[in-house]
Design a protein around this motif. Structure first.
Motif, PDB file in Angstrom:
ATOM      1  N   ASN A 396      27.958  14.975   4.682  1.00  0.00           N
ATOM      2  CA  ASN A 396      27.144  15.423   3.523  1.00  0.00           C
ATOM      3  C   ASN A 396      25.817  15.176   4.337  1.00  0.00           C
ATOM      4  OD1 ASN A 396      29.090  15.834   1.610  1.00  0.00           O
ATOM      5  ND2 ASN A 396      29.116  13.615   1.217  1.00  0.00           N
ATOM      6  N   THR A 397      25.355  14.074   5.385  1.00  0.00           N
ATOM      7  CA  THR A 397      24.040  14.179   5.614  1.00  0.00           C
ATOM      8  C   THR A 397      23.616  15.363   6.312  1.00  0.00           C
ATOM      9  OG1 THR A 397      24.395  11.619   5.835  1.00  0.00           O
ATOM     10  CG2 THR A 397      22.770  12.777   7.069  1.00  0.00           C
ATOM     11  N   MET A 398      24.361  15.955   7.321  1.00  0.00           N
ATOM     12  CA  MET A 398      24.361  17.061   7.861  1.00  0.00           C
ATOM     13  C   MET A 398      24.058  18.359   7.135  1.00  0.00           C
ATOM     14  SD  MET A 398      26.560  16.820  11.461  1.00  0.00           S
ATOM     15  CE  MET A 398      28.051  16.641  10.546  1.00  0.00           C
ATOM     16  N   LEU A 399      24.326  18.264   5.936  1.00  0.00           N
ATOM     17  CA  LEU A 399      24.354  19.288   5.093  1.00  0.00           C
ATOM     18  C   LEU A 399      22.967  19.261   4.505  1.00  0.00           C
ATOM     19  CD1 LEU A 399      27.789  19.230   2.738  1.00  0.00           C
ATOM     20  CD2 LEU A 399      27.048  21.103   4.485  1.00  0.00           C
ATOM     21  N   ARG A 400      22.439  18.060   4.428  1.00  0.00           N
ATOM     22  CA  ARG A 400      21.100  18.129   3.829  1.00  0.00           C
ATOM     23  C   ARG A 400      19.983  18.336   5.008  1.00  0.00           C
ATOM     24  NH1 ARG A 400      23.305  13.394   1.448  1.00  0.00           N
ATOM     25  NH2 ARG A 400      22.258  12.125   3.021  1.00  0.00           N
ATOM     26  N   GLY A 401      20.474  18.897   6.147  1.00  0.00           N
ATOM     27  CA  GLY A 401      19.476  19.060   7.411  1.00  0.00           C
ATOM     28  C   GLY A 401      19.511  18.163   8.334  1.00  0.00           C
ATOM     29  N   TYR A 402      20.137  17.110   8.403  1.00  0.00           N
ATOM     30  CA  TYR A 402      19.967  16.057   9.537  1.00  0.00           C
ATOM     31  C   TYR A 402      21.083  16.494  10.589  1.00  0.00           C
ATOM     32  CZ  TYR A 402      17.429  13.021   6.222  1.00  0.00           C
ATOM     33  OH  TYR A 402      16.384  12.734   5.352  1.00  0.00           O
ATOM     34  N   THR A 403      20.629  15.912  11.942  1.00  0.00           N
ATOM     35  CA  THR A 403      21.680  16.032  13.022  1.00  0.00           C
ATOM     36  C   THR A 403      21.960  15.027  13.533  1.00  0.00           C
ATOM     37  OG1 THR A 403      20.305  18.149  13.265  1.00  0.00           O
ATOM     38  CG2 THR A 403      21.598  17.269  15.543  1.00  0.00           C
ATOM     39  N   LEU A 426      23.742  17.722  20.179  1.00  0.00           N
ATOM     40  CA  LEU A 426      23.393  17.861  18.997  1.00  0.00           C
ATOM     41  C   LEU A 426      24.464  18.365  18.018  1.00  0.00           C
ATOM     42  CD1 LEU A 426      19.913  19.131  19.397  1.00  0.00           C
ATOM     43  CD2 LEU A 426      20.378  16.676  19.146  1.00  0.00           C
ATOM     44  N   GLN A 427      25.016  17.482  17.117  1.00  0.00           N
ATOM     45  CA  GLN A 427      26.020  17.872  16.148  1.00  0.00           C
ATOM     46  C   GLN A 427      25.328  18.254  14.902  1.00  0.00           C
ATOM     47  OE1 GLN A 427      29.034  15.285  15.773  1.00  0.00           O
ATOM     48  NE2 GLN A 427      30.174  16.506  14.351  1.00  0.00           N
ATOM     49  N   MET A 428      25.435  19.558  14.279  1.00  0.00           N
ATOM     50  CA  MET A 428      24.876  20.069  12.965  1.00  0.00           C
ATOM     51  C   MET A 428      26.028  20.386  12.200  1.00  0.00           C
ATOM     52  SD  MET A 428      21.873  22.464  14.544  1.00  0.00           S
ATOM     53  CE  MET A 428      20.703  21.677  15.624  1.00  0.00           C
ATOM     54  N   LYS A 429      25.592  20.834  10.983  1.00  0.00           N
ATOM     55  CA  LYS A 429      26.870  21.086  10.043  1.00  0.00           C
ATOM     56  C   LYS A 429      27.611  22.177  10.410  1.00  0.00           C
ATOM     57  CE  LYS A 429      23.922  24.330   7.259  1.00  0.00           C
ATOM     58  NZ  LYS A 429      23.379  24.583   5.859  1.00  0.00           N
ATOM     59  N   ASP A 430      27.075  23.401  11.079  1.00  0.00           N
ATOM     60  CA  ASP A 430      27.761  24.408  11.618  1.00  0.00           C
ATOM     61  C   ASP A 430      28.389  24.536  13.050  1.00  0.00           C
ATOM     62  OD1 ASP A 430      25.325  26.927  11.491  1.00  0.00           O
ATOM     63  OD2 ASP A 430      25.288  24.755  12.269  1.00  0.00           O
ATOM     64  N   GLY A 431      28.038  23.472  13.645  1.00  0.00           N
ATOM     65  CA  GLY A 431      28.312  23.458  14.980  1.00  0.00           C
ATOM     66  C   GLY A 431      27.647  22.560  16.088  1.00  0.00           C
ATOM     67  N   THR A 432      27.525  22.659  17.437  1.00  0.00           N
ATOM     68  CA  THR A 432      27.144  21.679  18.369  1.00  0.00           C
ATOM     69  C   THR A 432      26.089  22.444  19.119  1.00  0.00           C
ATOM     70  OG1 THR A 432      28.683  21.814  19.946  1.00  0.00           O
ATOM     71  CG2 THR A 432      28.780  20.238  18.283  1.00  0.00           C
ATOM     72  N   VAL A 433      25.051  21.603  19.803  1.00  0.00           N
ATOM     73  CA  VAL A 433      24.106  22.355  20.647  1.00  0.00           C
ATOM     74  C   VAL A 433      23.717  21.179  21.786  1.00  0.00           C
ATOM     75  CG1 VAL A 433      21.565  22.923  20.940  1.00  0.00           C
ATOM     76  CG2 VAL A 433      22.583  23.222  18.743  1.00  0.00           C
ATOM     77  N   ASP A 434      24.015  21.804  22.992  1.00  0.00           N
ATOM     78  CA  ASP A 434      23.991  21.037  24.404  1.00  0.00           C
ATOM     79  C   ASP A 434      22.370  21.031  24.662  1.00  0.00           C
ATOM     80  OD1 ASP A 434      26.959  21.879  25.772  1.00  0.00           O
ATOM     81  OD2 ASP A 434      26.639  20.207  24.330  1.00  0.00           O
ATOM     82  N   ALA A 435      21.821  19.965  24.975  1.00  0.00           N
ATOM     83  CA  ALA A 435      20.183  20.127  25.112  1.00  0.00           C
ATOM     84  C   ALA A 435      19.816  19.036  26.437  1.00  0.00           C
ATOM     85  CB  ALA A 435      19.525  19.833  24.086  1.00  0.00           C
ATOM     86  N   ILE A 436      18.742  18.984  26.868  1.00  0.00           N
ATOM     87  CA  ILE A 436      18.363  18.320  27.961  1.00  0.00           C
ATOM     88  C   ILE A 436      16.885  17.748  27.395  1.00  0.00           C
ATOM     89  CG2 ILE A 436      17.465  17.859  30.197  1.00  0.00           C
ATOM     90  CD1 ILE A 436      19.238  20.255  31.104  1.00  0.00           C
ATOM     91  N   VAL A 437      16.591  16.228  27.408  1.00  0.00           N
ATOM     92  CA  VAL A 437      15.517  15.643  26.961  1.00  0.00           C
ATOM     93  C   VAL A 437      14.363  15.930  27.909  1.00  0.00           C
ATOM     94  CG1 VAL A 437      14.390  13.562  26.251  1.00  0.00           C
ATOM     95  CG2 VAL A 437      16.860  13.974  25.880  1.00  0.00           C
ATOM     96  N   LYS A 438      13.168  16.690  27.179  1.00  0.00           N
ATOM     97  CA  LYS A 438      12.238  16.930  28.096  1.00  0.00           C
ATOM     98  C   LYS A 438      11.111  15.591  28.125  1.00  0.00           C
ATOM     99  CE  LYS A 438      11.822  21.858  28.015  1.00  0.00           C
ATOM    100  NZ  LYS A 438      10.905  22.980  27.497  1.00  0.00           N
TER     101      LYS A 438
END
Length: 446
Positions: A396-403, A426-438
């Motif tokens: 429900n939290t991710m449905l409100r835009g949180y990751t 990064l786990q979102m409501k409709d999938g995941t994103v792999d990222a590197i911290v800048k």
């Protein structure tokens, strides 16, 4: 010229004399058939002769059809005939009314007739044959007390199987009284509990052997409970006793062979059986030894206490349970006795029972209401907690835009857990994103 007779007149006169003579109307003759012929009409023509004379004879078809044998050249016959003259040739001849075989031929005829009748009655059927015991203990021998037959049987049995007991029963085998004696001796031998009975005699003519063709003798053998071996005459001689007996022997010697085992063969058989039995026993002993060794190696046999330790413990447990059960049952019995000894007021008991029933019903209603209230309250609390849980749910939290940030499969809740170039997810409501911290920025207030 009137004093002279014609040949025809003379012949007629002689024929008249023959036909009028009562002594010539039925004469009994015996002789040998010769020049025998059977006409196509069925009439028989032949001569009847003896060593010194011959007479012409004929037999009409009607009488010939009643014969109980087939006459042939050379047969010795007994004849009943009428003597007359055959006018055409002027010869006297006989007209045969009856004819039978004489002597031996008549005996053979009688033998075949009796054989046929007894066979029809089933006396010769194999289903009635009894088995000869393999190892007899007692043999009854019925034959003449003197002669070759008894010697042959006695010596053969002694040489083959001397262990057997021989009961020699002197029996008449020839003569007018022989038939009854044979029957009586067979019936007597049948009462001696013998294993087998030999009935026989040496060879001879059909007249000599005839007592063993008598119906009384045949039936005595058939009715005997003891197995019977018939040994009458030589190999080519056959009597009705041979057919009704359980076994027929060609000679008395063969009868002794049939009735007994050979001690030489028996000795060889015993030795071979002993050898086979010894091998079998040794094999059994070896197998039992192996089994014993296998059982002896079992660990419990090395420590015998293992066999009874737990059994002793089980016994103690059963003993305790038994004592407890006995004590409990005894106390219950004492309580019942105590209750029974107390005087009980039936009215009070009835009143208490009714009150108890009412109280139980009230408690039952109260309990049902309490259970219903508890269930309803529990349902309300469950619904409230489900709503609270849903409001706090990450989904429900991710449905409100949180990751949700994950690093090494761990949820990151603070910037202090991150560094430059860290790989994050990064786990979102409709999938995941792999990222590197800048770059990591931290709030100094925290």
């Amino acid at each position: 010229m009137s004093d002279y007779l014609s040949v025809t007149a003379l012949t007629k006169y002689i024929k008249y004399k023959f036909d009028q003579d009562p002594h010539l109307q039925s004469v009994l003759l015996k002789g040998e058939l010769s020049n025998f012929k059977k006409h196509s009409s069925g009439h028989l023509y032949f001569n009847l002769k003896d060593n010194n004379s011959v007479v012409n004879a004929m037999m009409f078809k009607a009488q010939a059809n009643k014969l109980d044998f087939n006459p042939k050249e050379g047969d010795e016959v007994l004849i009943e005939a009428r003597v007359s003259v055959y006018e055409r040739q002027g010869n006297y001849q006989i007209y045969v009314n009856k004819m039978h075989l004489d002597g031996i031929g008549n005996l053979y005829q009688k033998l075949e007739a009796l054989k046929k009748e007894l066979k029809k009655q089933g006396l010769f059927d194999t289903k009635h044959k009894k088995e000869i015991p393999r190892f007899p203990k007692k043999i009854a021998v019925l034959t003449a007390s003197t002669g070759a037959a008894i010697r042959d049987i006695y010596s053969t049995i002694n040489s083959r199987y001397p262990l057997v007991e021989q009961i020699q029963i002197s029996t008449l085998v020839q003569g007018k009284q022989a038939k009854d004696d044979i029957v009586n001796k067979i019936r007597y031998a049948d009462t001696l509990d013998a294993d087998v009975m030999i009935v026989g005699r040496g060879g001879g003519s059909i007249e000599d052997l005839w007592n063993f063709n008598e119906e009384e003798v045949v039936r005595a053998i058939f009715e005997a409970k003891t197995p019977v071996i018939s040994a009458v005459g030589h190999e080519t001689d056959f009597t009705l006793s041979d057919f009704v007996a359980d076994v027929r022997a060609a000679t008395p010697t063969q009868a002794a062979v049939i009735a007994t085992p050979d001690q030489v063969e028996l000795s060889q058989y015993i030795k071979q059986t002993e050898l086979n039995l010894s091998r079998h026993i040794i094999q059994i002993i070896n197998n039992k030894k192996k089994h014993l060794e296998h059982v002896a190696s079992y660990y419990k046999f090395k420590q015998p206490s293992l066999l009874y330790d737990q059994q002793i413990q089980k016994k103690d447990d059963f003993e305790r349970q038994l004592n407890l059960s006995i004590t409990t049952k005894l106390n219950n019995a004492l309580q019942k006795v105590e209750l029974l000894t107390n005087r009980i007021n039936l009215k009070d008991l009835k009143q208490q029972t009714l009150q108890g029933i009412q109280s139980r019903l009230q408690l039952h209603d109260s309990l049902n209401k309490s259970i219903i209230n508890i269930i309803d309250n529990s349902k309300k609390r469950l619904s409230q907690r489900i709503e609270n849980l849903n409001s706090l749910s990450p989904s429900n939290t991710m449905l409100r835009g949180y990751t949700i940030v994950n690093k090494n499969e761990q949820v990151i809740t603070s910037t202090q857990s991150l560094e430059k170039n860290d790989e994050i997810n990064l786990q979102m409501k409709d999938g995941t994103v792999d990222a590197i911290v800048k770059k990591v920025r931290c709030n100094h207030n925290e």
